[in-house]
Scaffold this motif. Structure first.
Motif, mmCIF file in Angstrom:
data_model
loop_
_atom_site.group_PDB
_atom_site.id
_atom_site.type_symbol
_atom_site.label_atom_id
_atom_site.label_comp_id
_atom_site.label_asym_id
_atom_site.label_seq_id
_atom_site.Cartn_x
_atom_site.Cartn_y
_atom_site.Cartn_z
ATOM 1 N N LEU A 105 -7.792 -66.340 -29.494
ATOM 2 C CA LEU A 105 -8.900 -66.719 -28.625
ATOM 3 C C LEU A 105 -10.240 -66.456 -29.301
ATOM 4 C CD1 LEU A 105 -7.362 -65.074 -25.490
ATOM 5 C CD2 LEU A 105 -7.663 -67.503 -25.807
ATOM 6 N N HIS A 106 -11.208 -67.313 -29.012
ATOM 7 C CA HIS A 106 -12.546 -67.195 -29.558
ATOM 8 C C HIS A 106 -13.509 -66.995 -28.391
ATOM 9 C CE1 HIS A 106 -16.307 -68.585 -31.482
ATOM 10 N NE2 HIS A 106 -15.779 -67.992 -32.526
ATOM 11 N N PRO A 107 -14.404 -65.994 -28.463
ATOM 12 C CA PRO A 107 -15.319 -65.747 -27.340
ATOM 13 C C PRO A 107 -16.371 -66.849 -27.193
ATOM 14 C CG PRO A 107 -15.851 -64.277 -29.161
ATOM 15 C CD PRO A 107 -14.605 -65.034 -29.557
ATOM 16 N N PRO A 108 -16.791 -67.112 -25.953
ATOM 17 C CA PRO A 108 -17.857 -68.099 -25.744
ATOM 18 C C PRO A 108 -19.130 -67.661 -26.468
ATOM 19 C CG PRO A 108 -16.976 -67.297 -23.644
ATOM 20 C CD PRO A 108 -16.355 -66.482 -24.733
ATOM 21 N N GLY A 109 -19.788 -68.574 -27.114
ATOM 22 C CA GLY A 109 -21.027 -68.255 -27.803
ATOM 23 C C GLY A 109 -20.855 -67.626 -29.171
ATOM 24 N N ARG B 133 -12.611 -63.818 -21.072
ATOM 25 C CA ARG B 133 -12.438 -65.256 -21.234
ATOM 26 C C ARG B 133 -12.727 -65.666 -22.676
ATOM 27 N NH1 ARG B 133 -11.279 -67.850 -16.844
ATOM 28 N NH2 ARG B 133 -11.664 -69.886 -17.737
ATOM 29 N N GLY B 134 -12.052 -66.724 -23.101
ATOM 30 C CA GLY B 134 -12.282 -67.263 -24.430
ATOM 31 C C GLY B 134 -11.664 -68.635 -24.566
ATOM 32 N N THR B 135 -11.934 -69.274 -25.671
ATOM 33 C CA THR B 135 -11.374 -70.584 -25.970
ATOM 34 C C THR B 135 -10.073 -70.394 -26.731
ATOM 35 O OG1 THR B 135 -13.589 -71.519 -26.128
ATOM 36 C CG2 THR B 135 -11.802 -72.794 -27.116
ATOM 37 N N LEU B 136 -9.012 -71.014 -26.235
ATOM 38 C CA LEU B 136 -7.717 -70.929 -26.917
ATOM 39 C C LEU B 136 -7.778 -71.753 -28.190
ATOM 40 C CD1 LEU B 136 -4.774 -70.021 -27.003
ATOM 41 C CD2 LEU B 136 -4.208 -72.020 -25.607
ATOM 42 N N ARG B 137 -7.700 -71.076 -29.330
ATOM 43 C CA ARG B 137 -7.816 -71.734 -30.627
ATOM 44 C C ARG B 137 -6.455 -72.066 -31.245
ATOM 45 N NH1 ARG B 137 -12.945 -73.169 -32.078
ATOM 46 N NH2 ARG B 137 -12.363 -72.769 -34.203
ATOM 47 N N ALA B 138 -5.450 -71.220 -30.973
ATOM 48 C CA ALA B 138 -4.139 -71.448 -31.581
ATOM 49 C C ALA B 138 -3.084 -70.601 -30.886
ATOM 50 C CB ALA B 138 -4.163 -71.094 -33.066
ATOM 51 N N ILE B 139 -1.849 -71.059 -30.980
ATOM 52 C CA ILE B 139 -0.664 -70.269 -30.670
ATOM 53 C C ILE B 139 0.094 -70.235 -31.982
ATOM 54 C CG2 ILE B 139 1.468 -70.095 -29.331
ATOM 55 C CD1 ILE B 139 -0.887 -69.895 -27.486
ATOM 56 N N ALA B 140 0.124 -69.064 -32.610
ATOM 57 C CA ALA B 140 0.661 -68.965 -33.967
ATOM 58 C C ALA B 140 1.135 -67.543 -34.237
ATOM 59 C CB ALA B 140 -0.422 -69.352 -34.976
ATOM 60 N N PRO B 141 1.878 -67.356 -35.317
ATOM 61 C CA PRO B 141 2.331 -66.005 -35.655
ATOM 62 C C PRO B 141 1.170 -65.045 -35.855
ATOM 63 C CG PRO B 141 3.528 -67.630 -36.941
ATOM 64 C CD PRO B 141 2.407 -68.352 -36.244
ATOM 65 N N ASP B 142 1.397 -63.802 -35.467
ATOM 66 C CA ASP B 142 0.444 -62.722 -35.696
ATOM 67 C C ASP B 142 0.306 -62.528 -37.200
ATOM 68 O OD1 ASP B 142 -0.793 -60.187 -36.004
ATOM 69 O OD2 ASP B 142 0.030 -59.512 -34.096
ATOM 70 N N SER B 143 -0.895 -62.297 -37.666
ATOM 71 C CA SER B 143 -1.093 -62.131 -39.108
ATOM 72 C C SER B 143 -0.451 -60.845 -39.641
ATOM 73 C CB SER B 143 -2.586 -62.141 -39.449
ATOM 74 O OG SER B 143 -3.251 -61.105 -38.759
ATOM 75 N N ASP B 144 -0.245 -59.852 -38.766
ATOM 76 C CA ASP B 144 0.378 -58.598 -39.185
ATOM 77 C C ASP B 144 1.891 -58.600 -39.002
ATOM 78 O OD1 ASP B 144 -2.111 -57.535 -39.826
ATOM 79 O OD2 ASP B 144 -2.404 -56.756 -37.809
ATOM 80 N N ASP C 212 -11.090 -73.296 -22.242
ATOM 81 C CA ASP C 212 -11.473 -71.953 -21.825
ATOM 82 C C ASP C 212 -10.400 -71.380 -20.901
ATOM 83 O OD1 ASP C 212 -13.187 -69.733 -21.507
ATOM 84 O OD2 ASP C 212 -14.050 -70.606 -19.689
ATOM 85 N N VAL C 213 -9.926 -70.164 -21.230
ATOM 86 C CA VAL C 213 -8.889 -69.492 -20.444
ATOM 87 C C VAL C 213 -9.244 -68.017 -20.286
ATOM 88 C CG1 VAL C 213 -7.039 -71.043 -21.211
ATOM 89 C CG2 VAL C 213 -7.503 -68.963 -22.500
#
Length: 73
Positions: A43-47, A23-34, A14-15
């Motif tokens: 980042l993914h939101p809590p819940g 705040r959210g959970t760091l899911r990845a560091i990756a290229p932007d899809s666009d 959580d960051v």
């Protein structure tokens, strides 16, 4: 790492995204899809909810790591 993902010590934790104050959970560091040349933090939101992206430099305020919150390695 696969899919052009980058390693980061905070993956799965959580960051805070200081760019928007959320705040959210760091899911990845990756290229932007666009814009494949731009690397972003995913980042993914809590819940649950809709994932969002931000500049990796906007990540701060790592939640304390405890045995119950340590990501699997």
């Amino acid at each position: 790492m696969s899919l052009l993902h980058h390693d980061h010590p905070w993956l799965g934790l959580d960051v805070e995204d200081t760019a928007i104050g959320r705040r959210g959970t760091l899911r990845a560091i990756a290229p932007d899809s666009d814009q494949r040349s731009r690397v972003v933090a995913w980042l993914h939101p809590p819940g649950g909810g809709t994932e969002w992206t931000t500049d990796p430099d906007s990540l701060t305020d790592l939640a304390p790591v405890t045995p119950g919150t340590r990501p699997a390695t």
